[in-house]
Design a protein around this motif. Structure first.
Motif, PDB file in Angstrom:
ATOM      1  N   MET A  53       0.854  -1.200   0.000  1.00  0.00           N
ATOM      2  CA  MET A  53       0.000   0.000   0.000  1.00  0.00           C
ATOM      3  C   MET A  53       0.882   1.240   0.000  1.00  0.00           C
ATOM      4  O   MET A  53       1.957   1.250   0.609  1.00  0.00           O
ATOM      5  N   PRO A 106      -9.431   1.525  -0.730  1.00  0.00           N
ATOM      6  CA  PRO A 106      -8.301   1.943   0.117  1.00  0.00           C
ATOM      7  C   PRO A 106      -8.629   1.847   1.606  1.00  0.00           C
ATOM      8  O   PRO A 106      -7.800   1.437   2.420  1.00  0.00           O
ATOM      9  N   VAL A 146      -8.888  -2.046   2.570  1.00  0.00           N
ATOM     10  CA  VAL A 146      -7.570  -2.670   2.716  1.00  0.00           C
ATOM     11  C   VAL A 146      -6.866  -2.150   3.961  1.00  0.00           C
ATOM     12  O   VAL A 146      -6.302  -2.927   4.752  1.00  0.00           O
ATOM     13  N   GLU A 147      -6.914  -0.841   4.163  1.00  0.00           N
ATOM     14  CA  GLU A 147      -6.195  -0.249   5.295  1.00  0.00           C
ATOM     15  C   GLU A 147      -6.788  -0.648   6.643  1.00  0.00           C
ATOM     16  O   GLU A 147      -6.095  -0.649   7.659  1.00  0.00           O
ATOM     17  N   TRP A 151      -2.106  -3.773  -2.568  1.00  0.00           N
ATOM     18  CA  TRP A 151      -2.944  -2.729  -3.162  1.00  0.00           C
ATOM     19  C   TRP A 151      -2.936  -2.797  -4.683  1.00  0.00           C
ATOM     20  O   TRP A 151      -3.928  -2.476  -5.343  1.00  0.00           O
ATOM     21  N   LYS A 171      -6.528  -2.359  -6.451  1.00  0.00           N
ATOM     22  CA  LYS A 171      -6.845  -1.096  -7.108  1.00  0.00           C
ATOM     23  C   LYS A 171      -7.493  -1.274  -8.479  1.00  0.00           C
ATOM     24  O   LYS A 171      -8.189  -0.374  -8.956  1.00  0.00           O
TER      25      LYS A 171
END
Length: 282
Positions: A1, A53, A56-57, A69, A73
């Motif tokens: 990421m 985002p 995932v985070e 990522w 994405k």
């Protein structure tokens, strides 16, 4: 990421996970197995996917470093149909999948709902050259997510905070004693690169604001017929935005030549929910 994304979202994620208060039952948290599980994100509605985002985070915040990522994405900002039964597959340790799934899904579903709804407005306004804007009618604590989702959906951000642009509304005019006085106050703020927008409620106010050299004007709760009259007065270099009570059901009535933008609070506070689930197997 991207570490910039991780750092940008760290503070928000700290707030989100504080609601689950994992320290209340450390024995439970410490006992969760860390065996890898096969996860599948199931897209169960017609939707435009946004918020990966944040998704995932959320898991990376809990300590996972495996999610790539570059893999995720390629799904962001794409449109999916319910009958496609689309899925996104990945792996996580069971403890992290179980602990993070609700917050990760809440963020993904909320962002996707807003992006999907925004895209319906933006698609209809695009051919007319009219931008669809959000407002500051955002959920406390979620402005970053909601403003991001609007952008993914093809809309524009009106302003991220109060001082991005001095926006003179009816309460300002009432307090300072009129349009001219309110404009003078905000001009005294000496924001050399900070523009001023004035909200007007009728043709008389519009004419007064134009005489003051204001370059950005919001036509608040104007009818389509009033908007058509207003744009005839629009000087070169001045932008006209319309706002107030605009929905998909009446959007076409406001796609009027000469109008630059339409702001819609419902993008962030009235988007219908989309259905996304996360399933995993050992």
């Amino acid at each position: 990421m991207n570490p910039l994304i991780s750092n940008a979202l760290k503070k928000d994620l700290e707030l989100y996970f504080s609601e689950d208060d994992l320290s209340r039952n450390l024995y439970y948290t410490a006992s969760l197995p860390h065996d890898l599980v096969d996860c599948k994100l199931k897209l169960k509605d017609d939707l435009l996917l946004a918020g990966l985002p944040y998704f995932v985070e959320a898991f990376r915040y809990l300590g996972d470093t495996s999610l790539d990522w570059d893999y995720f994405k390629k799904f962001e900002g794409k449109t999916y149909k319910k009958d496609e039964k689309a899925e996104i597959h990945f792996q996580l340790p069971f403890a992290i999948a179980l602990t993070g799934e609700r917050i990760a899904l809440n963020l993904l579903q909320h962002a996707s709902s807003i992006a999907t709804y925004t895209s319906k407005f933006a698609a209809r306004a695009k051919d007319k050259g009219i931008a669809i804007l959000d407002t500051r009618k955002t959920t406390p604590g979620h402005r970053s997510l909601e403003k991001y989702a609007v952008r993914v959906g093809g809309g524009y951000n009106h302003r991220l905070g109060q001082t991005d642009l001095w926006m003179i509304k009816d309460n300002h005019k009432s307090f300072f004693g009129g349009v001219k006085e309110a404009v003078e106050f905000f001009r005294s703020m000496k924001g050399f690169y900070t523009p001023i927008e004035v909200e007007v409620h009728n043709m008389s106010e519009l004419e007064e604001v134009l005489s003051l050299g204001i370059r950005h004007i919001m036509l608040d709760n104007f009818s389509p017929e009033e908007v058509k009259r207003a744009v005839k007065l629009k000087p070169v270099g001045v932008s006209f935005e319309v706002s107030g009570g605009i929905r998909l059901s009446n959007l076409d009535d406001y796609l009027i030549k000469g109008l630059d933008a339409i702001s819609v609070g419902a993008l962030t506070n009235g988007a219908p929910n989309v259905d996304i689930s996360l399933k995993y197997n050992r």
